[in-house]
Design an enzyme around this catalytic site. Structure first.
Site, short mmCIF file in Angstrom:
data_model
loop_
_atom_site.label_atom_id
_atom_site.label_comp_id
_atom_site.label_asym_id
_atom_site.label_seq_id
_atom_site.Cartn_x
_atom_site.Cartn_y
_atom_site.Cartn_z
N HIS A 84 -81.54 -4.70 -7.19
CA HIS A 84 -82.02 -4.74 -8.58
C HIS A 84 -83.03 -5.88 -8.80
CE1 HIS A 84 -78.48 -7.47 -9.55
NE2 HIS A 84 -79.36 -7.99 -10.37
N ASP A 224 -76.24 -3.28 -3.18
CA ASP A 224 -77.28 -3.90 -3.99
C ASP A 224 -78.11 -4.93 -3.20
OD1 ASP A 224 -78.84 -4.70 -6.10
OD2 ASP A 224 -77.18 -4.92 -7.51
N SER A 649 -78.39 -13.37 -9.33
CA SER A 649 -78.50 -12.11 -8.62
C SER A 649 -79.25 -12.30 -7.31
CB SER A 649 -79.24 -11.08 -9.46
OG SER A 649 -78.41 -10.62 -10.47
N1 ARG Z 1 -75.66 -6.46 -14.04
C1 ARG Z 1 -76.53 -6.95 -13.02
C2 ARG Z 1 -77.07 -8.30 -13.37
O1 ARG Z 1 -77.36 -8.57 -14.50
C3 ARG Z 1 -77.70 -6.06 -12.81
C4 ARG Z 1 -77.37 -4.75 -12.31
C5 ARG Z 1 -78.55 -3.85 -12.24
N2 ARG Z 1 -78.07 -2.51 -12.15
C6 ARG Z 1 -78.16 -1.61 -13.15
N3 ARG Z 1 -77.49 -0.53 -13.01
N4 ARG Z 1 -78.87 -1.83 -14.22
O2 ARG Z 1 -77.29 -9.11 -12.52
#
Ligand code: ARG
Length: 719
Positions: A84, A224, A649
């Site tokens: 992501h 991911d 992330s």
């Molecule tokens: N929740 C994750 C974060 O903020 C991002 C995930 C991205 N994936 C998605 N399905 N939008 O780090």
């Protein structure tokens, strides 16, 4: 200021912070956390992690793009981060013919790596506490009674420090960043590489498996990750993209442990957490929740329209994939936050804390009472003062300003406007350049979809804005107009709906375009409210926040405290752990291949859970190679109690020896208030197991070239 330093020094010497909570500053870990890290199981010394005079683990950790973390995993500048985090770059490089986002991609040789313009990787060169130096200067200057000018003079002093550091660090960016709400200042030196190339990624059906349904939720089975490579000139210095650039030679890179992960194992995360609100008052938190609600409602409307069009057409799906994902990520986070605030009584607990602090302040000497006594009320007053402007601004930003036609129009008219205002500038050429600047927007633009969004967003705005904030569109009465008819006419007549129409438009046409009228109607109140909100972030507010934080630190004298996240490098340490989301339920600390197939079946027909055939057949054959766990299965994700937030992330999850065991990529639903308060029993960091990553590189991507570039350890110590 002095007292604060004394406080930090004192607390540093007394106790060492427990594991889990805390995004610690690297220069302070030795003093603040050394003992506790050892107790938690760390086998390295703090100096192996952070050493200003020599190489250390921190040299392998990078800022990836503007808002993520990555880590170097080979001597040739190979970087791994989350899928992501690479998402927008991969989306931009993709087309209907070469859909790297949906199909995945692997460069078999370095020649096949794809330049990703706009993407950058940044190393932290050094950080140095300059609080004392600046405090000394301030003390000297304040004796001379400069009054209001003092602030300006201090800004100049900061500039001087920055300029000097720049001389010592060519090719670097230098800045002073503030910590503990302005109580501590560090001089930060960074080095940024802008020739970054795409090396590989799994298809989105793996990299984003589970989509928005699984986002922010455990159990998780998302692969991911994505990989990029840093290129530099022959001397290893940052350079703009060039064919002659070479992969950056990196002395520090992470070794990768394939030994596997067990409950209670030591685990730490190093990376760039973006922003937390752990030092905010109840009034600020209440404001945050109010603002979030407006955003959630506006985005629900916009996302529903996008999603329908995306599901109907793969080409639209690719164009809007990134816009949708980034909108939906915040949208779901805020909903989780709202829920967790209620379930965990966040505001109530914050108020209790403030009551305790207030009692402590009252028991202090008069000077202290004078210094801290009004902080909480002053913050509350500032929040109250800008409440209406904040609401109005949020509504404008999330609704009408989110119409893409307005951004396209703004891109042209802003830069053209600047050229007109610059004496001697060639405005005809400027207009042509401004038109060209829209190419990137048009690449991912579907006017018909935007038109539907525009109607819905304008209606939402009219239903929620105060009448005095209604848009002043020339020749229209916003309160009563037929929005659908207006939008229909707007998109039919505007030249900003396609590159072809725009190409032929001269300046007078552009400045009388109906979209330009709407642009002005939205920007005028937006600028007004923006200025109002900014004005209320005035000196008093800044001072009050600083005193509030300082008071908290003194009150908790003896307890190590970490500053709020501000996208500077931090370390959080703890252990691999399961958790109980609710009564009678216990979640394991890891997930496996079995869950991928289970979810694909359970969500049959949901596009977020479709898996590539190659993955299905490989899982059915159980062809896991050296990436299998000792239990014979393929472990996909695992949990730690590390304290992370957005920006982390892509961060490396490291074992007791500093070897890479996974990548942090998410938080869990039950503790979505975590940016505000840490929940030891509930809060977990969701990580993708590095063995699932490498399985995907080798068995799904067939990229043996990548595997051979890595340093794998622990194969003999399979747990
Ligand atoms: N929740 C994750 C974060 O903020 C991002 C995930 C991205 N994936 C998605 N399905 N939008 O780090």
């Amino acid at each position: 200021m002095k007292k604060i330093l004394a406080t930090i020094a004192a607390l540093v010497m007394t106790v060492s912070a427990f594991a889990d909570e805390g995004m610690w500053l690297l220069p302070l870990i030795q003093k603040m956390n050394g003992k506790a890290m050892k107790e938690a199981g760390l086998k390295l010394s703090p100096k192996d992690i952070y050493n200003i005079n020599g190489s250390s683990l921190k040299d392998a950790i990078v800022q990836f793009g503007g808002g993520c973390t990555g880590e170097v995993i080979s001597g040739q500048g190979l970087v791994v981060t989350n899928h992501h985090c690479g998402y927008s770059a991969i989306q931009r490089l993709s087309s209907d013919e070469h859909n790297y986002l949906m199909d995945g991609f692997w460069a078999r040789t370095m020649k096949e790596e794809i330049p990703a313009p706009g993407l950058s990787v940044t190393f932290l060169v050094s950080m140095q506490d300059v609080t004392k130096d600046l405090a000394k200067i301030e003390k000297k200057l304040s004796k001379k009674n400069f009054g209001k000018q003092l602030e300006e003079l201090m800004e100049k002093e900061q500039e001087k420090i920055i300029e000097n550091a720049k001389k010592d660090n060519p090719d670097c960016e230098v800045e002073i960043q503030d910590f503990y709400n302005g109580n501590v200042l560090y001089l930060m030196v960074y080095k940024t590489y802008r020739d970054v190339r795409f090396v590989g990624a799994p298809p989105a059906s793996m990299g984003k498996f589970g989509g928005e349904t699984d986002n922010w939720v455990w159990p998780r089975h998302t692969c991911d990750f994505s990989m990029f490579r840093i290129y530099a000139d022959a001397q290893g210095n940052p350079a703009a993209y060039s064919e002659t650039n070479v992969p950056l030679r990196c002395e520090s890179f992470l070794k990768i442990s394939v030994a596997g992960v067990k409950e209670n194992d030591y685990a730490m995360v190093m990376g760039y957490p973006g922003s937390t609100q752990r030092y905010q008052t109840a009034a600020q938190l209440e404001q945050m929740i109010r603002t979030n609600r407006i955003r959630i409602d506006a985005r629900t409307i916009r996302q529903d329209i996008m999603w329908e069009a995306m599901c109907a057409d793969p080409s639209v799906n690719l164009k809007y994939a990134n816009k949708y994902a980034s909108s939906a990520n915040g949208w779901k986070k805020w909903q989780g936050e709202e829920l967790a605030f209620e379930n965990l009584d966040i505001i109530g607990r914050e108020k209790q804390k403030e009551a305790g602090l207030t009692n402590w302040i009252r028991s202090q000497k008069p000077e202290k009472i004078a210094e801290y006594g009004r902080a909480i009320q002053d913050i509350e007053a500032a929040v109250e003062k800008r409440k209406d402007a904040t609401r109005a601004m949020t509504l404008l930003t999330e609704a009408p300003a989110n119409i893409e036609l307005i951004s396209i129009c703004g891109t042209v008219t802003n830069s053209y406007g600047r050229a007109i205002a610059t004496p001697g500038a060639d405005s005809t050429a400027a207009l042509e350049n401004a038109k060209k600047a829209t190419a990137r927007l048009f690449k991912d633009y579907v006017a018909d979809l935007d038109r539907k969004e525009a109607s819905a967003l304008l209606k939402f705005y009219r239903d929620n804005a105060k009448p005095e904030d209604f848009l002043q569109i020339p020749g229209r009465d916003f309160a009563t107009m037929d929005i659908d008819a207006y939008v229909e006419d707007l998109y039919r007549r505007s030249v900003f709906t396609s590159p072809e129409k725009l190409a032929g438009a001269d300046a007078p046409t552009i400045l009388t375009d109906p979209a330009y009228n709407l642009f002005v109607a939205v920007m005028t109140p937006l600028m007004k409210y923006y200025t109002e909100v900014r004005a209320n972030q005035d000196e008093n507010f800044t001072k009050a926040r600083k005193s509030f934080t300082k008071a908290l630190m003194e009150w908790k004298d003896g307890e190590p405290m970490y500053p709020d996240a501000n996208f500077t490098m931090r370390l959080t340490y703890g252990n691999v752990l399961p958790y109980s989301p609710k009564d009678a339920v216990l979640y394991k600390y890891y997930s496996t291949d079995k869950g991928i197939l289970e979810k694909a079946k359970e969500y049959d027909g949901n596009p977020e859970f479709i898996i590539p055939e190659k993955l299905r057949s490989t899982l059915l054959k159980k062809d896991y190679g050296q990436w299998a766990d000792a239990d014979g299965s393929l472990h996909t994700c695992f949990l730690t109690n590390n304290d992370i937030t957005g920006g982390n992330s892509g961060s490396p999850v490291l074992n007791a020896k500093g070897e890479l065991i996974g990548l942090a990529f998410d938080g869990n639903w039950e503790s979505m208030s975590s940016d505000v308060m840490f929940e030891p029993d509930l809060q977990r960091c969701i990580c993708v197991d590095i063995r699932y990553v490498l399985f995907t590189v080798e068995k799904i991507g067939g990229a043996a070239n990548i595997i051979s570039e890595l340093t794998l350890v622990g194969n003999d110590k399979r747990k």
